[in-house]
Design a protein around this motif. Structure first.
Motif, PDB file in Angstrom:
ATOM      1  N   UNK A  22       0.814  -1.210   0.000  1.00  0.00           N
ATOM      2  CA  UNK A  22       0.000   0.000   0.000  1.00  0.00           C
ATOM      3  C   UNK A  22       0.845   1.256   0.000  1.00  0.00           C
ATOM      4  N   UNK A  23       1.913   1.249   0.793  1.00  0.00           N
ATOM      5  CA  UNK A  23       2.803   2.404   0.870  1.00  0.00           C
ATOM      6  C   UNK A  23       3.420   2.676  -0.497  1.00  0.00           C
ATOM      7  N   UNK A  24       3.759   1.606  -1.209  1.00  0.00           N
ATOM      8  CA  UNK A  24       4.347   1.765  -2.533  1.00  0.00           C
ATOM      9  C   UNK A  24       3.318   2.340  -3.501  1.00  0.00           C
ATOM     10  N   UNK A  25       2.098   1.816  -3.401  1.00  0.00           N
ATOM     11  CA  UNK A  25       1.028   2.328  -4.254  1.00  0.00           C
ATOM     12  C   UNK A  25       0.791   3.815  -3.951  1.00  0.00           C
ATOM     13  N   UNK A  26       0.768   4.154  -2.659  1.00  0.00           N
ATOM     14  CA  UNK A  26       0.576   5.554  -2.267  1.00  0.00           C
ATOM     15  C   UNK A  26       1.681   6.438  -2.850  1.00  0.00           C
ATOM     16  N   UNK A  27       2.907   5.939  -2.784  1.00  0.00           N
ATOM     17  CA  UNK A  27       4.045   6.695  -3.309  1.00  0.00           C
ATOM     18  C   UNK A  27       3.867   6.914  -4.813  1.00  0.00           C
ATOM     19  N   UNK A  28       3.446   5.851  -5.496  1.00  0.00           N
ATOM     20  CA  UNK A  28       3.224   5.934  -6.942  1.00  0.00           C
ATOM     21  C   UNK A  28       2.136   6.975  -7.257  1.00  0.00           C
ATOM     22  N   UNK A  29       1.031   6.858  -6.532  1.00  0.00           N
ATOM     23  CA  UNK A  29      -0.086   7.787  -6.757  1.00  0.00           C
ATOM     24  C   UNK A  29       0.344   9.229  -6.508  1.00  0.00           C
ATOM     25  N   UNK A  30       1.149   9.425  -5.454  1.00  0.00           N
ATOM     26  CA  UNK A  30       1.524  10.785  -5.060  1.00  0.00           C
ATOM     27  C   UNK A  30       2.576  11.393  -5.981  1.00  0.00           C
ATOM     28  N   UNK A  31       3.567  10.587  -6.387  1.00  0.00           N
ATOM     29  CA  UNK A  31       4.719  11.181  -7.073  1.00  0.00           C
ATOM     30  C   UNK A  31       4.975  10.722  -8.495  1.00  0.00           C
ATOM     31  N   UNK A  32       4.384   9.642  -8.914  1.00  0.00           N
ATOM     32  CA  UNK A  32       4.766   9.072 -10.207  1.00  0.00           C
ATOM     33  C   UNK A  32       3.621   9.077 -11.212  1.00  0.00           C
ATOM     34  N   UNK A  33       2.425   8.973 -10.687  1.00  0.00           N
ATOM     35  CA  UNK A  33       1.235   8.818 -11.512  1.00  0.00           C
ATOM     36  C   UNK A  33       1.036   9.948 -12.516  1.00  0.00           C
ATOM     37  N   UNK A  98      12.691   2.271  -2.950  1.00  0.00           N
ATOM     38  CA  UNK A  98      12.996   2.405  -4.378  1.00  0.00           C
ATOM     39  C   UNK A  98      12.907   1.037  -5.051  1.00  0.00           C
ATOM     40  N   UNK A  99      13.415   0.012  -4.378  1.00  0.00           N
ATOM     41  CA  UNK A  99      13.304  -1.354  -4.924  1.00  0.00           C
ATOM     42  C   UNK A  99      11.834  -1.752  -5.064  1.00  0.00           C
ATOM     43  N   UNK A 100      11.018  -1.371  -4.084  1.00  0.00           N
ATOM     44  CA  UNK A 100       9.588  -1.692  -4.136  1.00  0.00           C
ATOM     45  C   UNK A 100       8.939  -0.966  -5.316  1.00  0.00           C
ATOM     46  N   UNK A 101       9.395   0.261  -5.596  1.00  0.00           N
ATOM     47  CA  UNK A 101       8.861   1.009  -6.740  1.00  0.00           C
ATOM     48  C   UNK A 101       9.262   0.352  -8.059  1.00  0.00           C
ATOM     49  N   UNK A 102      10.490  -0.170  -8.113  1.00  0.00           N
ATOM     50  CA  UNK A 102      10.927  -0.879  -9.314  1.00  0.00           C
ATOM     51  C   UNK A 102      10.016  -2.096  -9.532  1.00  0.00           C
ATOM     52  N   UNK A 103       9.748  -2.838  -8.454  1.00  0.00           N
ATOM     53  CA  UNK A 103       8.856  -4.008  -8.549  1.00  0.00           C
ATOM     54  C   UNK A 103       7.465  -3.565  -8.998  1.00  0.00           C
ATOM     55  N   UNK A 104       7.045  -2.408  -8.522  1.00  0.00           N
ATOM     56  CA  UNK A 104       5.731  -1.866  -8.878  1.00  0.00           C
ATOM     57  C   UNK A 104       5.671  -1.587 -10.385  1.00  0.00           C
ATOM     58  N   UNK A 105       6.747  -0.994 -10.902  1.00  0.00           N
ATOM     59  CA  UNK A 105       6.816  -0.704 -12.343  1.00  0.00           C
ATOM     60  C   UNK A 105       6.853  -2.008 -13.140  1.00  0.00           C
TER      61      UNK A 105
END
Ligand code: HEC
Length: 110
Positions: A22-33, A98-105
């Motif tokens: 969830x934290x990774x998703x939140x980060x994505x929504x906030x900064x990457x989306x 950052x690793x979690x964000x890579x996995x998210x991508x």
């Protein structure tokens, strides 16, 4: 007795992993989306402007290397003229985030 402890520990673990995702998703929504889109397609106004690639495309995914993705998230992406296309997030996220964000991508791949 033992079983219920194991069960409780198991549930705690599941809970922690989900909180992490969830934290990774939140980060994505906030900064990457805004550039990369909710689904990694980059089909947003900003995404089209800065010309992000479509991360659901298996070919694009194959071109990317994990180390480069980590570097891009940490240091950002510049064009040939040195103009910033994506800012770096080394100050915002720790290595494991950052690793979690890579996995998210990676998970956008269709
Ligand atoms: C201002 C728009 C913008 C924002 C916001 C943005 N990016 Fe990017 N990103 C880009 C551009 C442009 C590229 C380079 C083209 C491409 O790979 O799509 C890129 C590339 C990447 C790459 C691929 C690097 C490689 O290996 O080629 C990853 C991974 C990435 N971004 C992740 C993120 C994450 C995670 C966030 C949020 C923390 C984020 N981006 C926020 C614009 C943005």
């Amino acid at each position: 007795m033992k079983k219920s402890i194991l069960l409780a520990a198991g549930m705690l673990l599941v809970g922690l992993t989900m909180a992490h995702a969830d934290a990774t998703k939140d980060a994505w929504e906030a900064n990457c989306r805004k550039c990369h889109g909710p689904d990694g397609k980059g089909d947003t106004k900003m995404g089209k402007k800065v010309e992000v690639r479509d991360y659901t495309d298996a070919k694009v995914q194959a071109e990317m290397k994990d180390e480069e993705m980590i570097k891009a998230i940490k240091e950002g992406v510049k064009d040939k003229a040195g103009k910033e296309r994506m800012k770096g997030y080394a100050e915002t996220y720790k290595d494991d985030q950052i690793k979690a964000l890579v996995a998210y991508v990676r998970a956008f791949k269709k």
